[in-house]
Enzyme design. Structure first.
Site, PDB file in Angstrom:
ATOM      1  N   TYR A  31       0.802  -1.228   0.000  1.00 28.66           N
ATOM      2  CA  TYR A  31       0.000   0.000   0.000  1.00 28.66           C
ATOM      3  C   TYR A  31       0.834   1.277   0.000  1.00 28.66           C
ATOM      4  CZ  TYR A  31      -3.656  -3.319   1.216  1.00 28.66           C
ATOM      5  OH  TYR A  31      -4.524  -4.376   1.213  1.00 28.66           O
ATOM      6  N   HIS A  36      -4.631   6.296  -0.674  1.00 28.45           N
ATOM      7  CA  HIS A  36      -5.194   6.088   0.665  1.00 28.45           C
ATOM      8  C   HIS A  36      -4.139   6.230   1.759  1.00 28.45           C
ATOM      9  CE1 HIS A  36      -9.153   5.371   2.001  1.00 28.45           C
ATOM     10  NE2 HIS A  36      -9.119   4.076   2.212  1.00 28.45           N
ATOM     11  N   TYR A  81      -5.158  -0.982   9.665  1.00 24.99           N
ATOM     12  CA  TYR A  81      -5.713  -0.688   8.348  1.00 24.99           C
ATOM     13  C   TYR A  81      -6.707   0.460   8.492  1.00 24.99           C
ATOM     14  CZ  TYR A  81      -3.284  -4.788   6.662  1.00 24.99           C
ATOM     15  OH  TYR A  81      -2.304  -5.684   6.338  1.00 24.99           O
ATOM     16  N   ASN A  83      -9.798   1.165   7.828  1.00 20.74           N
ATOM     17  CA  ASN A  83     -11.174   1.052   8.331  1.00 20.74           C
ATOM     18  C   ASN A  83     -11.290   0.920   9.838  1.00 20.74           C
ATOM     19  OD1 ASN A  83     -11.720   1.131   5.636  1.00 20.74           O
ATOM     20  ND2 ASN A  83     -12.610  -0.903   5.509  1.00 20.74           N
ATOM     21  N   ASP A 108      -6.634  11.262   3.577  1.00 24.18           N
ATOM     22  CA  ASP A 108      -6.913  11.520   2.167  1.00 24.18           C
ATOM     23  C   ASP A 108      -8.391  11.871   1.991  1.00 24.18           C
ATOM     24  OD1 ASP A 108      -8.265   8.672   1.030  1.00 24.18           O
ATOM     25  OD2 ASP A 108      -7.005   8.463   2.807  1.00 24.18           O
ATOM     26  N   ASN A 129     -13.938   5.786   5.495  1.00 23.81           N
ATOM     27  CA  ASN A 129     -14.086   4.742   6.521  1.00 23.81           C
ATOM     28  C   ASN A 129     -13.157   4.928   7.712  1.00 23.81           C
ATOM     29  OD1 ASN A 129     -16.192   3.422   5.235  1.00 23.81           O
ATOM     30  ND2 ASN A 129     -14.823   2.115   4.057  1.00 23.81           N
TER      31      ASN A 129
END
Length: 192
Positions: A31, A36, A81, A83, A108, A129
């Protein structure tokens, strides 16, 4: 409690944390550099400027400590993560007995064009989220967030888009936005 903080930071003893800057993102090389992970990019860049590293793992996060303008600052990259970012935020605020005003979230935002930053003292999640999770865990929309524009792509589904990397043309714009975001973070740290 001070003994816990001392052993937690393998440096000089500190009596408290005054401010927390939490960058939202997803852990792992997969990632790195994605839209994100703009929050991670900002705290990584601050850590580089301050010559510190994320060498501690606590509160389901990678953390780094720095003293800025006589304030004890914690830089944070949650390992939960995006969320579940609220889990890390809540654990830290509770541990250090801080209120929500001591927390700055760097996140973001698809509703802003690439390169545009906006500082907000409160507000809704805007569908993000990570912010939804923080609002849920803090039971409040009143915390400072630095929103960083990643634009919107109508030809790509949202998940694919936020997990994509910036185009060659966007990279210099994003680098300037990161520089500006760091200045905004430091300005926030100087506020009472």
């Amino acid at each position: 409690m001070f003994d816990k903080i001392f052993s937690f930071f393998s440096c000089q003893p500190i009596q408290s944390i005054d401010r927390i800057i939490l960058g939202i993102g997803n852990p792992g090389k997969k990632y790195a550099g994605t839209r994100h992970n703009l929050g991670f990019a900002v705290v990584d860049s601050l850590a580089k400027d301050w010559n510190i590293s994320f060498n501690q793992e606590k509160f389901k996060s990678l953390i780094a400590f720095y003293q800025f303008e006589n304030k004890n600052v914690l830089l944070v990259k949650p390992l939960t993560y995006v969320n579940l970012s609220g889990e890390a935020a809540k654990k830290m605020l509770d541990y250090f007995h801080l209120d929500n005003q001591s927390l700055l979230i760097v996140v973001d935002d698809i509703s802003l064009p690439v390169g545009k930053n906006r500082l907000r003292l409160k507000g809704s999640s805007g569908g993000h989220n990570g912010l939804k999770s923080i609002i849920k865990h803090l039971d409040s929309e009143c915390f400072t967030r630095l929103k960083m524009g990643i634009g919107k792509n109508k030809d790509q589904d949202l998940i694919s888009y936020v997990l994509s990397r910036f185009s060659e043309e966007e990279v210099p714009i994003v680098n300037n936005a990161i520089m500006s975001a760091k200045e905004m973070c430091q300005h926030w740290l100087c506020q009472e």
